[in-house]
Every structure is written in C-alpha cells, then in structure tokens.
Design an enzyme around this catalytic site. Structure first.
Site, PDB file in Angstrom:
ATOM      1  N   ASP A  93       1.143  -1.645  -0.130  1.00 48.32           N
ATOM      2  CA  ASP A  93       0.270   0.037   0.077  1.00 48.32           C
ATOM      3  C   ASP A  93       0.675   1.708  -0.283  1.00 48.32           C
ATOM      4  O   ASP A  93       2.228   0.976  -0.159  1.00 48.32           O
ATOM      5  CB  ASP A  93      -0.723   0.171   1.011  1.00 48.32           C
ATOM      6  CG  ASP A  93      -2.115   0.756   1.217  1.00 48.32           C
ATOM      7  OD1 ASP A  93      -2.408   0.903   2.032  1.00 48.32           O
ATOM      8  OD2 ASP A  93      -2.110   1.619  -0.152  1.00 48.32           O
ATOM      9  N   SER A  94       0.051   2.795  -0.280  1.00 54.90           N
ATOM     10  CA  SER A  94       0.744   3.155  -0.907  1.00 54.90           C
ATOM     11  C   SER A  94       1.423   4.005   1.017  1.00 54.90           C
ATOM     12  O   SER A  94       2.512   5.532   0.443  1.00 54.90           O
ATOM     13  CB  SER A  94       0.322   4.564  -1.429  1.00 54.90           C
ATOM     14  OG  SER A  94      -0.735   4.732  -1.008  1.00 54.90           O
ATOM     15  N   GLY A  95       0.834   3.997   2.062  1.00 56.64           N
ATOM     16  CA  GLY A  95       1.335   4.779   3.127  1.00 56.64           C
ATOM     17  C   GLY A  95       0.532   5.288   3.614  1.00 56.64           C
ATOM     18  O   GLY A  95      -0.062   6.009   5.314  1.00 56.64           O
ATOM     19  N   GLY A  96      -0.131   6.597   2.898  1.00 54.14           N
ATOM     20  CA  GLY A  96      -1.562   6.754   3.320  1.00 54.14           C
ATOM     21  C   GLY A  96      -1.949   6.704   3.907  1.00 54.14           C
ATOM     22  O   GLY A  96      -2.974   7.146   5.481  1.00 54.14           O
ATOM     23  N   PHE A  97      -2.837   5.664   4.389  1.00 54.76           N
ATOM     24  CA  PHE A  97      -4.233   5.116   4.639  1.00 54.76           C
ATOM     25  C   PHE A  97      -3.735   5.501   7.109  1.00 54.76           C
ATOM     26  O   PHE A  97      -4.151   5.358   7.521  1.00 54.76           O
ATOM     27  CB  PHE A  97      -4.334   3.975   4.346  1.00 54.76           C
ATOM     28  CG  PHE A  97      -5.809   3.222   5.048  1.00 54.76           C
ATOM     29  CD1 PHE A  97      -5.401   2.157   6.025  1.00 54.76           C
ATOM     30  CD2 PHE A  97      -6.365   3.779   4.808  1.00 54.76           C
ATOM     31  CE1 PHE A  97      -6.506   1.288   7.052  1.00 54.76           C
ATOM     32  CE2 PHE A  97      -7.693   3.142   5.901  1.00 54.76           C
ATOM     33  CZ  PHE A  97      -7.272   2.257   6.924  1.00 54.76           C
ATOM     34  N   ASP A 147      -3.080   7.896  -1.999  1.00 56.24           N
ATOM     35  CA  ASP A 147      -3.959   8.851  -1.597  1.00 56.24           C
ATOM     36  C   ASP A 147      -4.042   9.135  -0.807  1.00 56.24           C
ATOM     37  O   ASP A 147      -4.020   8.626   0.354  1.00 56.24           O
ATOM     38  CB  ASP A 147      -5.198   7.404  -2.299  1.00 56.24           C
ATOM     39  CG  ASP A 147      -5.498   6.558  -1.135  1.00 56.24           C
ATOM     40  OD1 ASP A 147      -4.079   6.517  -0.893  1.00 56.24           O
ATOM     41  OD2 ASP A 147      -6.350   5.695  -1.578  1.00 56.24           O
ATOM     42  N   GLN A 190     -11.741   6.946  -5.308  1.00 57.83           N
ATOM     43  CA  GLN A 190     -12.246   7.988  -4.250  1.00 57.83           C
ATOM     44  C   GLN A 190     -13.476   8.114  -4.417  1.00 57.83           C
ATOM     45  O   GLN A 190     -14.731   7.985  -5.666  1.00 57.83           O
ATOM     46  CB  GLN A 190     -11.653   8.724  -3.589  1.00 57.83           C
ATOM     47  CG  GLN A 190     -10.762   8.316  -3.259  1.00 57.83           C
ATOM     48  CD  GLN A 190     -10.419   6.876  -2.033  1.00 57.83           C
ATOM     49  OE1 GLN A 190     -11.184   7.234  -0.706  1.00 57.83           O
ATOM     50  NE2 GLN A 190      -8.895   6.408  -1.809  1.00 57.83           N
ATOM     51  N   GLY A 217     -11.464   3.682   0.690  1.00 59.02           N
ATOM     52  CA  GLY A 217     -12.579   4.800   0.361  1.00 59.02           C
ATOM     53  C   GLY A 217     -13.605   4.285   1.552  1.00 59.02           C
ATOM     54  O   GLY A 217     -14.856   4.425   1.778  1.00 59.02           O
ATOM     55  N   ASP A 267      -8.198  -7.012   0.502  1.00 62.21           N
ATOM     56  CA  ASP A 267      -6.377  -7.824   1.447  1.00 62.21           C
ATOM     57  C   ASP A 267      -7.923  -7.445   2.912  1.00 62.21           C
ATOM     58  O   ASP A 267      -8.525  -6.721   3.303  1.00 62.21           O
ATOM     59  CB  ASP A 267      -4.766  -7.147   1.582  1.00 62.21           C
ATOM     60  CG  ASP A 267      -5.978  -5.484   2.172  1.00 62.21           C
ATOM     61  OD1 ASP A 267      -6.238  -4.678   1.269  1.00 62.21           O
ATOM     62  OD2 ASP A 267      -5.161  -4.867   3.430  1.00 62.21           O
ATOM     63  N   CYS A 305     -12.791 -28.724   7.125  1.00 62.18           N
ATOM     64  CA  CYS A 305     -11.952 -28.234   7.083  1.00 62.18           C
ATOM     65  C   CYS A 305      -9.899 -28.920   7.374  1.00 62.18           C
ATOM     66  O   CYS A 305      -9.693 -30.207   8.278  1.00 62.18           O
ATOM     67  CB  CYS A 305     -11.029 -27.065   8.522  1.00 62.18           C
ATOM     68  SG  CYS A 305      -9.817 -25.762   8.489  1.00 62.18           S
ATOM     69  N   CYS A 307      -6.989 -28.093   7.838  1.00 61.87           N
ATOM     70  CA  CYS A 307      -4.979 -27.459   8.416  1.00 61.87           C
ATOM     71  C   CYS A 307      -4.667 -28.014   9.053  1.00 61.87           C
ATOM     72  O   CYS A 307      -5.821 -29.173  10.287  1.00 61.87           O
ATOM     73  CB  CYS A 307      -5.679 -26.107   8.763  1.00 61.87           C
ATOM     74  SG  CYS A 307      -6.213 -25.733  10.162  1.00 61.87           S
ATOM     75  N   CYS A 310      -6.955 -28.188  12.817  1.00 60.21           N
ATOM     76  CA  CYS A 310      -8.102 -29.190  12.391  1.00 60.21           C
ATOM     77  C   CYS A 310      -7.955 -30.780  12.945  1.00 60.21           C
ATOM     78  O   CYS A 310      -8.655 -31.167  13.393  1.00 60.21           O
ATOM     79  CB  CYS A 310      -8.891 -28.152  11.911  1.00 60.21           C
ATOM     80  SG  CYS A 310      -9.574 -26.690  11.787  1.00 60.21           S
ATOM     81  N   HIS A 336      -5.220 -22.140  10.991  1.00 66.77           N
ATOM     82  CA  HIS A 336      -6.397 -21.951  10.356  1.00 66.77           C
ATOM     83  C   HIS A 336      -7.540 -20.649   9.882  1.00 66.77           C
ATOM     84  O   HIS A 336      -7.776 -21.249   8.951  1.00 66.77           O
ATOM     85  CB  HIS A 336      -7.498 -22.377  11.921  1.00 66.77           C
ATOM     86  CG  HIS A 336      -9.409 -22.516  11.610  1.00 66.77           C
ATOM     87  ND1 HIS A 336      -9.645 -23.431  10.869  1.00 66.77           N
ATOM     88  CD2 HIS A 336      -9.605 -21.857  11.932  1.00 66.77           C
ATOM     89  CE1 HIS A 336     -10.370 -23.011  10.569  1.00 66.77           C
ATOM     90  NE2 HIS A 336     -10.955 -22.399  10.888  1.00 66.77           N
TER      91      HIS A 336
HETATM   92  C1  LIG Z   1      -9.731  -1.631   6.539  1.00 66.24           C
HETATM   93  N1  LIG Z   1      -9.897  -0.614   5.692  1.00 66.24           N
HETATM   94  C2  LIG Z   1      -9.831   0.003   4.868  1.00 66.24           C
HETATM   95  N2  LIG Z   1      -8.070  -0.467   4.302  1.00 66.24           N
HETATM   96  C3  LIG Z   1      -8.297   0.672   3.659  1.00 66.24           C
HETATM   97  C4  LIG Z   1      -6.865   0.915   2.940  1.00 66.24           C
HETATM   98  C5  LIG Z   1      -6.011   0.228   3.718  1.00 66.24           C
HETATM   99  C6  LIG Z   1      -5.308  -1.440   2.612  1.00 66.24           C
HETATM  100  N3  LIG Z   1      -4.534  -2.582   3.395  1.00 66.24           N
HETATM  101  C7  LIG Z   1      -3.918  -2.359   2.965  1.00 66.24           C
HETATM  102  C8  LIG Z   1      -3.187  -2.534   5.188  1.00 66.24           C
HETATM  103  C9  LIG Z   1      -2.982  -1.537   6.238  1.00 66.24           C
HETATM  104  C10 LIG Z   1      -2.314  -1.184   7.193  1.00 66.24           C
HETATM  105  C11 LIG Z   1      -2.645  -2.911   7.534  1.00 66.24           C
HETATM  106  C12 LIG Z   1      -2.145  -3.360   6.924  1.00 66.24           C
HETATM  107  C13 LIG Z   1      -0.474  -3.869   6.445  1.00 66.24           C
HETATM  108  C14 LIG Z   1      -0.323  -2.237   5.467  1.00 66.24           C
HETATM  109  C15 LIG Z   1      -0.270  -1.069   6.850  1.00 66.24           C
HETATM  110  C16 LIG Z   1      -0.743  -2.494   4.576  1.00 66.24           C
HETATM  111  C17 LIG Z   1      -2.838  -3.518   5.182  1.00 66.24           C
HETATM  112  C18 LIG Z   1      -6.895   1.339   1.953  1.00 66.24           C
HETATM  113  N4  LIG Z   1      -5.603   1.867   1.576  1.00 66.24           N
HETATM  114  C19 LIG Z   1      -5.664   2.873   0.811  1.00 66.24           C
HETATM  115  N5  LIG Z   1      -4.095   3.373  -0.385  1.00 66.24           N
HETATM  116  N6  LIG Z   1      -6.592   3.898   0.606  1.00 66.24           N
HETATM  117  C20 LIG Z   1      -8.199   3.324   0.629  1.00 66.24           C
HETATM  118  O1  LIG Z   1      -8.833   3.943   0.457  1.00 66.24           O
HETATM  119  C21 LIG Z   1      -8.412   2.522   1.843  1.00 66.24           C
HETATM  120  C22 LIG Z   1      -9.085   1.824   2.432  1.00 66.24           C
HETATM  121  C23 LIG Z   1      -9.337   0.988   3.432  1.00 66.24           C
HETATM  122  N7  LIG Z   1     -10.116   0.755   4.330  1.00 66.24           N
HETATM  123 ZN   LIG Z   2      -8.964 -25.536  10.310  1.00 64.86          ZN
END
Ligand SMILES: CNc1nc2c(CCNC[C@]34C[C@H]5C[C@H](C[C@H](C5)C3)C4)c3nc(N)[nH]c(=O)c3cc2[nH]1
Ligand SMILES: [Zn+2]
Length: 373
Positions: A93-97, A147, A190, A217, A267, A305, A307, A310, A336
């Site tokens: 992911d790009s880090g912003g979230f 983003d 978005q 989003g 994910d 299951c 795994c 189980c 599991h």
């Molecule tokens: C849960 N709901 C939700 N997630 C979202 C994420 C992160 C996806 N997971 C990556 C991530 C996020 C954290 C936790 C783990 C490892 C690493 C840091 C990468 C998964 C999102 N990431 C970005 N760039 N943009 C979104 O709009 C967005 C919306 C989300 N809505």
């Molecule tokens: Zn199992």
C-alpha cells in the site's frame, strides 16, 4: 516481449469473475485474498506455511517499513522478497492510509502528508513521489498510488475535494512511477458513498491509465449495507479487463458479497489479527476459542477443515493454549483462519468457473444460519 503483468479473465457468473494475473514472480488466482505481512512478516506464520494455506500474493507494509528498518536498508539487503523470504508477488500500500489512522501529529497539504513517527517521533514527509520511491526500494510487484482515504462519514463537498486531491496525487504517482516492466501500478478510486463522485474518480483514473484499479474509501465504518450499495455500481465503472481490488475487506460474508459484485482482489488483517485474539472462522460463522464452553470439547474447530489445527488438535487443547498464552496458540489459530479464507476463495473460484456461484452463495448463508458453533 511477453507482457509482464497480464490479467486473463477465465470465467464470469453474473458479475462474479475468475481468472489469473500472471506476474514475473508467479500467478495470482482470482478472486484472490491477500494475507497481510505487517512489518515484513505475516505474524506467527513462516512464509512457507502462508504459501501452504494457498496464498499467491502477500501485502507488505510501506508505512512501518519506511520508519523501521527504512526502505533504503531493505533495498541494500536485496529487497523485501529476499528480506522476508517470500519469492512470490508482493503488493504494498502507499502509506497514506496508515499515516491517517496511526499518527495524530500530521499535516496534510497539496504536496503530501507530514507526520511524526509513532516509533521515535522523527518527522517524515510522504508525497506521491516519495511513496513511489519507497515502494520501488521495497521491490513491490504491485504498487499503489499515494491517495487520501476519505474519512467516513464525509460531507459531499469534503468528499469531493478529498477525491480530487487523490486524483491529482494519482497523476503524480503515475508520473513518478515511470516505466517499470514487470511491475504494476494500481489507481485507487475514491468518492466515498457518492455515485457521481465515484464516476468522476473512475473516469479520471481511466484517463491516466493503470494496470489495475482499487476501490478505496470503503470499510471505513460505513457498515456492510452501505458498502454493498456502493459496490453495486462502483466496480462496474472500472475497466472490466483489469483487476479490481477492494481495499481492507473483510469478514467472510463481506468477501462473498464483494466477489458477487465484481471484485477480484481483497486484503484484510482480520484472519491474522483476530486469530491472535482467539477468534476463529468456520463454515457456521465465527467463534472465540477462549470461551469456557470449549474447554472439554474434543472436536476440531471445523470438521471440514484440513489445516494442521483442525487435523491434529481439539477445541479443548486450543482453548487451553490460548488461555495460557502459549505461542503455539497464535500459530495454530492464524494458520486455521488463513487456511479458511483461502479455502473460501478456492470454493468461489470453482463455483464461478462452473457457473454455480448463486448456489454457492445460498449454501454459504444457509450453513451460517445453522449455528451450533
Ligand atoms: C480496513 N479498511 C480499509 N483499509 C483500507 C486501506 C488499507 C488496505 N490495507 C493495507 C494495509 C493497511 C495497514 C494494515 C495492513 C498492512 C499495511 C498497513 C497495509 C494492510 C486503504 N488503503 C488506501 N491506500 N486507500 C484506501 O482508500 C484504503 C481504504 C481502506 N479501508
Ligand atoms: Zn482448520
């Protein structure tokens, strides 16, 4: 030269699709669930065991790794695949979230986001350009645009400005990513829960052009009903011949509903994180192994299951090692849950290929209605 990143749609059933994304590091069967490797590890799992659950691709964590040990150090050590001993595809992911969800001391401007590390308080600047550089240094096969995940709920005008900022950042991400054969860049739609904004965002991303498109989003507190309402139209706005990635989803029933609405990749931290809190997923729904009712139960978590948890352990045993805080508890419950999620994806891929996805959905919900966990 053979195209290095190729999505081949193999079958559709209604809006549901199944296919294969071929990458230079291996194939990704879709619909795909991507386990999360937070700080260069899927917690409590060896990479070969993550593979054994059926995972074709992992998520890396840009935010954590840029702070510690830094992207430059991982690059000097041969990249994230080498560092964490996972040679198959990695999406970062790009880090912003994370910045918006983990840090309190932050400033968001047109340029990017300035924040203080939750590790040592040092100041950092994340911009589309820096995010592309970090993800390149990590060696991710699939890179996400930088983003802003619009918070929920958001007033329509606030959501509009947030989406338009993300679209300007998407262009900057595309420009900074450059031409990297064998590596893919995904745009992120978005527009919160506003249809016209989702449309404007999709049109904007398509005019820039990406190897795949994420629905961002969502899964930000809107609830399943509102999420499905957006998913009833948003994926269709994205190119049908490219992978569609719903970010951060979700519970098993969220996943089934998203696949039914045309999503190819997802994910979520849920199967791994909740496993460590004792929550396990079964065909009949979720249960928590720490509940005293399991202490004499000789049955496995789920008799269907296959795994290791189980096949070889009783609920009574898993209850005991959870209660006593044994490390094996996190190992077995995570294994599991990840196995259950991958088995769910396999069952959906097979159902779509055989044109019986509707029946699969009915059986999925009937099983869960039976209770008797
Ligand atoms: C849960 N709901 C939700 N997630 C979202 C994420 C992160 C996806 N997971 C990556 C991530 C996020 C954290 C936790 C783990 C490892 C690493 C840091 C990468 C998964 C999102 N990431 C970005 N760039 N943009 C979104 O709009 C967005 C919306 C989300 N809505
Ligand atoms: Zn199992």
């Amino acid at each position: 030269m053979a195209r290095q990143f190729q999505f081949d749609l193999q079958a559709t059933d209604g809006k549901a699709r199944t296919g294969v994304i071929s990458t230079t590091r291996g194939d990704i069967r879709t619909p795909a669930f991507m386990p999360v490797g937070t700080a260069a590890t899927v917690k409590a799992m060896l990479p070969e065991n993550v593979r054994a659950t059926g995972a074709d691709i992992l998520l890396g964590n840009t935010y954590h790794l840029m702070l510690r040990p830094t992207a430059e150090r991982i690059d000097n050590l041969g990249g994230l695949h080498n560092f964490m001993n996972w040679e198959r595809p990695i999406l970062t992911d790009s880090g912003g979230f994370q910045v918006m969800s983990l840090t309190s001391l932050r400033k968001l401007t047109e340029k990017g986001v300035t924040f203080k590390s939750h590790v040592d308080g040092s100041q950092h600047h994340l911009t589309p350009e820096r995010s592309m550089e970090i993800q390149r240094l990590l060696g991710a096969d699939i890179v996400m645009c930088f983003d802003e995940c619009t918070p929920f709920p958001a007033e329509e005008d606030v959501a509009l400005e947030s989406m338009r900022l993300s679209m300007r950042w998407a262009q900057r991400s595309r420009d900074a990513f450059g031409d990297r054969p064998g590596h893919a860049l995904f745009g992120i739609q978005q527009g919160s829960v506003f249809r016209e904004q989702r449309e404007e965002s999709a049109e904007n991303l398509k005019s820039i052009g990406f190897d795949g498109y994420a629905v961002g989003g969502l899964a930000v507190g809107e609830g399943q009903e509102a999420m499905f309402e957006v998913l009833d139209y948003a994926p269709d706005m994205l190119p049908a011949d490219k992978p569609r990635y719903l970010m951060g989803v979700g519970k098993p029933d969220d996943i089934v509903g998203a696949v039914a609405r045309g999503i190819d990749m997802m994910d979520c931290v849920l199967p791994s994180r909740s496993g460590r809190t004792g929550q396990v997923f079964t065909r009949r729904g979720a249960l928590n192994i720490k509940n005293a009712r399991h202490q004499d139960d000789p049955r496995p978590i789920d008799e269907h299951c296959t795994c290791p948890a189980c096949r070889n352990y009783s609920r009574a045993y898993l209850h005991h090692v959870f209660r006593t805080g044994e490390i094996i508890s996190s190992m077995l419950l995570t294994w599991h849950n990840l196995h259950y999620y991958q088995e769910l994806m396999t069952r959906m891929r097979d159902a779509i290929s055989e044109g019986r996805f509707d029946q699969f959905q009915r059986d999925f919900h009937t099983e869960r209605a039976k209770g008797d966990l």
